[in-house]
Design an enzyme around this catalytic site. Structure first.
Site, PDB file in Angstrom:
ATOM      1  N   LYS A  69      69.951  12.916  42.930  1.00 31.98           N
ATOM      2  CA  LYS A  69      70.850  13.391  41.859  1.00 31.98           C
ATOM      3  C   LYS A  69      71.383  14.812  42.098  1.00 31.98           C
ATOM      4  CE  LYS A  69      69.722  10.685  37.780  1.00 31.98           C
ATOM      5  NZ  LYS A  69      69.396  10.834  36.360  1.00 31.98           N
ATOM      6  N   ASP A 105      74.505  10.800  31.617  1.00 30.68           N
ATOM      7  CA  ASP A 105      73.268  10.703  30.821  1.00 30.68           C
ATOM      8  C   ASP A 105      73.478  11.266  29.418  1.00 30.68           C
ATOM      9  OD1 ASP A 105      71.715   9.478  32.762  1.00 30.68           O
ATOM     10  OD2 ASP A 105      71.054  11.382  33.634  1.00 30.68           O
TER      11      ASP A 105
END
Ligand code: ATR
Length: 291
Positions: A69, A105
């Site tokens: 990520k 997210d």
């Protein structure tokens, strides 16, 4: 470069546990889209070679999970503001020689609460406590700021990590963001309208030591981004006190939707059936492990 049919992926190491293929493949078949979504095992050493495949136009985009990520960020030709603020990318969109890095997210978090506790961001007391100070806490902070929260307290076992996030979020002024230790919870609980757990506590049924939930106001909402188990001890304890709770599974579904829309050109619907299938798949995994 666009391919026919469009191909998307999720990369990570490990990758077998990822529930993203289930979500995206369900939507692909539901809408009759001739595209694909493949889990691809990519180690850290293999990441540059995988980026070459992106540059060659093999995919329309995909998801990025642990441990890539952060590592993917230098390979992106463009980063969304929120990916930069969160310091992590979970969604890539490849188009016209560009690799755009996004983070969805925070969108998933906000939309999960929109669905599970409508009006959660409209309470007069726009104050929240965020438990934990890892990467996930940064995504939640972006969501709370975007939804107009004016006072946010990040409490972490290791308080200096909470203070580090506060410093990194100085751009959010005049939103008041404070850092502290988990032991500060009792002092601030009474004046908060929302408690969000972003820490690893709750996974496999673990519980916070000494988190006096009974100090929370009766209209406080408690939510957890941990979804294994679906009802974490934090949520169970909050519910036993009569507090409203929302579990974290919806965040997983809602964070997937913006990627699907970008790659396949259709905003997917999030139905109770999809959530049910996801729950079944998680439950089957827990059963197979004997837990
Ligand atoms: P992520 O990027 O997914 O948020 P992370 O960076 O590993 O994951 O962060 C994990 C968070 O869970 C941290 O806030 C960690 O607290 P520390 O900073 O003190 O390590 C928190 N955490 C993990 N185990 C914990 C425990 N037993 N009690 C309290 N906090 C815990």
């Amino acid at each position: 470069m666009s391919q026919n049919p469009p191909r998307a992926f999720v990369i990570g190491d490990p990758i077998a546990h990822s529930r993203s293929p289930l979500l995206h493949r369900t939507w692909l078949s539901q809408y009759g889209i001739a595209g694909s979504y493949e889990p691809i095992h990519v180690t850290s050493r293999e990441l540059p070679a995988f980026v070459e495949r992106l540059r060659a136009g093999e995919f329309v985009g995909g998801n990025v999970t642990i441990p890539h990520k952060q590592a993917i960020m230098p390979f992106c030709t463009r980063l969304s503001d929120n990916a930069r603020r969160i310091g992590a990318v979970n969604t890539l969109v490849v188009a016209k020689n560009e690799i755009l890095g996004r983070n969805t997210d925070w969108i998933g978090f906000a939309r999960n609460l929109d669905a599970g506790a409508p009006g959660w961001d409209q309470k007069a007391n726009k104050s929240a406590i965020v438990l934990g100070a890892g990467g996930a806490a940064r995504a939640i902070l972006v969501a709370l700021i975007a939804r107009g929260f004016s006072k946010i307290r990040i409490l972490n076992r290791t308080a200096p990590k909470a203070h580090e996030i506060v410093a990194d979020f100085s751009w959010a002024a005049p939103v008041h963001i404070h850092g502290g230790a988990l032991t500060d919870f009792a002092r601030h609980a009474g004046s908060t309208g929302l408690v969000v757990n972003t820490s690893a506590v709750g996974m496999h049924g673990t519980r916070f030591d000494n988190l006096p939930l009974d100090r929370l106001a009766p209209d406080c909402l408690v939510t957890d981004i941990v979804y294994t188990p679906l009802e974490t001890p934090l949520l169970a304890d909050a519910r036993a006190l009569g507090l409203e709770t929302v579990d974290g599974l919806g965040m997983l579904i809602h964070q997937a939707a913006p990627g699907f829309a970008a790659w396949f050109g259709r905003e997917p619907e999030i139905t109770p059936q999809l959530r049910f299938e996801l729950e079944q798949s998680l439950f089957a995994k827990a059963k197979a492990k004997g837990s």
